[in-house]
Design a protein around this motif. Structure first.
Motif, mmCIF file in Angstrom:
data_model
loop_
_atom_site.group_PDB
_atom_site.id
_atom_site.type_symbol
_atom_site.label_atom_id
_atom_site.label_comp_id
_atom_site.label_asym_id
_atom_site.label_seq_id
_atom_site.Cartn_x
_atom_site.Cartn_y
_atom_site.Cartn_z
ATOM 1 N N GLN A 187 4.458 3.377 6.221
ATOM 2 C CA GLN A 187 4.113 5.231 5.937
ATOM 3 C C GLN A 187 5.425 5.786 5.414
ATOM 4 O OE1 GLN A 187 0.442 7.180 6.459
ATOM 5 N NE2 GLN A 187 -0.852 5.544 7.909
ATOM 6 N N THR A 188 5.540 6.397 6.386
ATOM 7 C CA THR A 188 7.251 7.057 6.590
ATOM 8 C C THR A 188 7.983 6.213 5.925
ATOM 9 O OG1 THR A 188 6.607 7.171 9.142
ATOM 10 C CG2 THR A 188 9.455 8.158 7.711
ATOM 11 N N LEU A 189 8.753 4.990 5.361
ATOM 12 C CA LEU A 189 9.157 4.418 4.299
ATOM 13 C C LEU A 189 8.648 4.573 3.124
ATOM 14 C CD1 LEU A 189 10.460 0.998 6.061
ATOM 15 C CD2 LEU A 189 11.339 2.746 6.117
ATOM 16 N N GLY A 190 7.854 4.338 3.130
ATOM 17 C CA GLY A 190 7.142 4.890 1.156
ATOM 18 C C GLY A 190 7.141 6.429 1.679
ATOM 19 N N ARG A 191 6.403 6.863 1.913
ATOM 20 C CA ARG A 191 7.339 9.025 1.834
ATOM 21 C C ARG A 191 8.230 8.523 1.607
ATOM 22 N NH1 ARG A 191 3.487 9.961 5.552
ATOM 23 N NH2 ARG A 191 5.796 10.228 7.522
ATOM 24 N N LEU A 192 9.477 8.552 2.379
ATOM 25 C CA LEU A 192 10.963 8.607 2.144
ATOM 26 C C LEU A 192 11.138 7.999 0.933
ATOM 27 C CD1 LEU A 192 12.324 7.115 5.635
ATOM 28 C CD2 LEU A 192 12.313 9.615 4.798
ATOM 29 N N LEU A 193 10.482 6.853 0.577
ATOM 30 C CA LEU A 193 10.821 6.253 -1.070
ATOM 31 C C LEU A 193 10.365 6.687 -2.005
ATOM 32 C CD1 LEU A 193 10.632 2.782 -0.330
ATOM 33 C CD2 LEU A 193 12.634 3.657 -1.122
ATOM 34 N N LYS A 194 9.653 7.620 -1.984
ATOM 35 C CA LYS A 194 8.910 8.461 -3.013
ATOM 36 C C LYS A 194 9.457 9.832 -3.381
ATOM 37 C CE LYS A 194 4.364 6.202 -2.281
ATOM 38 N NZ LYS A 194 4.039 6.245 -1.832
ATOM 39 N N ARG A 223 0.904 -0.925 0.065
ATOM 40 C CA ARG A 223 -0.049 0.064 -0.265
ATOM 41 C C ARG A 223 0.454 1.212 -0.262
ATOM 42 N NH1 ARG A 223 -3.242 -2.081 3.866
ATOM 43 N NH2 ARG A 223 -2.203 -1.452 5.486
ATOM 44 N N TYR A 224 2.049 1.396 1.261
ATOM 45 C CA TYR A 224 2.370 2.777 1.054
ATOM 46 C C TYR A 224 3.855 2.897 0.213
ATOM 47 C CZ TYR A 224 -0.641 2.282 5.921
ATOM 48 O OH TYR A 224 -1.386 2.525 5.856
ATOM 49 N N PHE A 225 4.650 1.903 -0.172
ATOM 50 C CA PHE A 225 5.812 1.792 -1.084
ATOM 51 C C PHE A 225 5.469 2.162 -2.220
ATOM 52 C CE2 PHE A 225 9.589 -0.193 1.615
ATOM 53 C CZ PHE A 225 8.480 0.017 2.881
ATOM 54 N N PRO A 226 6.765 2.433 -3.300
ATOM 55 C CA PRO A 226 5.814 2.703 -4.689
ATOM 56 C C PRO A 226 5.713 1.862 -4.956
ATOM 57 C CG PRO A 226 8.080 3.801 -3.461
ATOM 58 C CD PRO A 226 7.840 3.035 -3.360
#
Ligand SMILES: Cc1ncc(COP(=O)(O)O)c(C=O)c1O
Length: 476
Positions: free
Chosen positions: A466-473, A392-395
């Motif tokens: 969610q934070t990891l997903g944001r950092l990746l994006k 859901r959260y990763f790119p």
């Protein structure tokens, strides 16, 4: 536009041939050796061509026979994870600095959410039972601390372990088991028993970074053999290397719940691997650290089960299944038992007695099996929740493994992402991950991350993902 790597160009060439009907279902693909000759490519390129075709679902490796064209899978679901090619000749490992710098950075940081751990959360372990058992053991024997322990370990524990192995179709004698300080000491002992500095040892690629550190500390050269999420080590590639000029003294594999892939080797692969190693005089070291966490209906066999020539050294751990703090593991070294016993004696002497007594009193009861069943169920749920959140959260383009047990997920990020960059960015926010870079001596897994699922899913974990997903994006 970037030219695709050679292996992908060749794989596309064969995919076109399959689509156009030049190569039909059931027909044999040229062998790795022939592909190397005909296309003037290296071993790793030829192996990777097969892996690409396997990942497209159009190739099936049949033991002893070769690679055959098959109907592609039409089942929905994520595409399997694709790995880049592996190394070709033995090199001294040289990864210790990289691993140490990752571990040291993590120790210095204030970690709030730890996805780098392969352990279960403390509340999932039977700590109260073990503490009670320790108190009972102290009451029963007041000389526990003023007498030395035996080099091979407590005989009750060795008996319990030998009996448990019968349930995974493996017959070991208790007298040939040595209790160790975790699987780390067991693997060290196995390697010291069968190799000398400068020898070459093969490993799966990727592999647990601690193993690469052990190899480096013993001045051994390492040969990385590609492994896949569905079947573990790639047997045709291994066979080719075993037939090559480099003498491979030993091979270390994790047949059941590989770290980090989560792969389980099918029985046919296990049998073939054991035979192949015996034929080439390569000692097979089996690392079964996670075997007890497999949630399949039938218990899985070990490599030792298929061993007819006493060429497999079996190493295992109780640190993931029972209690990380006790640091207990064990080794059954077959014909190398006496040498392992001598090395254990000179290296660390016997393990302390109290924890062995507490553990054997628990493992010898039906409660242990009930506890493991509960733990496996909990871990299945935690893995599902974590992998759902990652998707859901990763790119877009992220892929994640679906192992049948254990605490680990292996995540492939789209190629533009740097897992080392993510590691540093996340750590500065109190989130720890294991970057793919440390699971190989080469730069093969720079866009992979290992995520531990040992803790119950919670709003805090959800937020961290969610934070990891944001950092990746924000890396894009
Ligand atoms: C595959 C594998 N082998 C060995 C070890 C070391 O195990 P122990 O903690 O029992 O020394 C680990 C620990 O994470 C592991 O994942």
């Amino acid at each position: 536009m970037n030219t695709p790597p050679l292996y992908r160009q060749l794989a596309n060439h064969y995919l076109d041939a399959i689509r156009s009907g030049t190569l039909k279902t059931g027909e044999r693909l040229p062998s790795i050796r022939l592909m190397m000759e005909k296309h003037a490519v290296s071993l790793s390129t030829a192996v990777q061509v097969c892996r690409e075709l396997e990942d497209h679902g159009v190739l099936e490796a049949r033991p002893r026979s070769g690679n055959y064209i098959r109907q592609p899978d039409t089942a929905p679901g994520p595409k399997p994870i694709a790995h880049p090619p592996a190394l070709e000749s033995g090199v001294y490992v040289g990864i210790h600095e990289k691993v140490s710098s990752v571990l040291k950075a993590s120790q210095r940081a204030t970690v709030k959410v730890n996805f780098a751990s392969a352990y279960c959360a403390p509340q999932l372990y039977p700590l109260k039972t073990l503490q009670d058992n320790m108190i009972k053991a102290l009451r029963l024997d007041q000389h526990l601390f003023d007498t030395t322990s035996s080099t091979c370990g407590n005989s009750a524990l060795r008996n319990v372990l030998a009996r448990r192995m019968l349930t995974v179709k493996t017959n070991l004698t208790a007298e040939r088991i040595v209790i160790t300080h975790g699987a780390t000491e067991a693997i060290n002992l196995a390697l010291r028993a069968v190799t000398r500095p400068g020898d070459t040892v093969a490993v799966e690629s990727p592999t647990f970074y601690g193993l690469l550190q052990i190899l480096e500390s013993l001045n051994l050269r390492v040969l990385e053999v590609p492994a896949s999420t569905h079947a573990g080590i790639h047997l045709p590639a291994l066979e080719h290397l075993l037939q090559g000029p480099e003498l491979i003294k030993a091979l270390i594999v994790m047949p059941n719940l590989h770290n980090p892939l989560g792969s389980i080797m099918p029985d046919t692969h296990k049998a073939r691997l054991v035979k192949l190693c015996a034929e080439h005089d390569t000692v097979l070291i089996e690392d079964d650290t996670y075997g007890d966490l497999v949630d399949t209906e039938q218990p899985l066999s070990t490599l030792k089960h298929w061993d007819r020539t006493d060429n497999v050294i079996y190493c295992a751990s109780l640190n993931k299944t029972l209690a990380p703090g006790l640091r207990l593991g064990w080794i059954s070294a077959g014909k190398w038992h006496d040498r392992v016993e001598m090395l254990k004696h000179t290296q660390t002497r016997g393990c302390e007695k109290l924890s062995q007594l507490a553990v054997s009193a628990f493992m010898g009861t039906p409660s242990y099996e009930r506890y493991l069943r509960r733990l496996r169920k909990t871990l299945t749920q935690q893995r599902e929740q974590m992998s759902g959140a990652i998707m859901r959260y990763f790119p877009e383009g992220t892929r994640v493994t679906h192992p049948q047990g254990g605490t680990l997920l292996w995540v492939e990020l789209p190629a533009r992402h740097s897992s080392m960059g993510l590691f540093h960015d996340a750590l500065s926010l109190g989130i720890q991950i294991s970057p793919g870079d440390i699971f190989s001596n080469a730069k093969r897994f720079t866009n992979f991350v290992r995520i531990g699922c040992g803790a119950p899913y919670s709003p805090r974990i959800d937020e961290a993902l969610q934070t990891l997903g944001r950092l990746l994006k924000s890396q894009s």
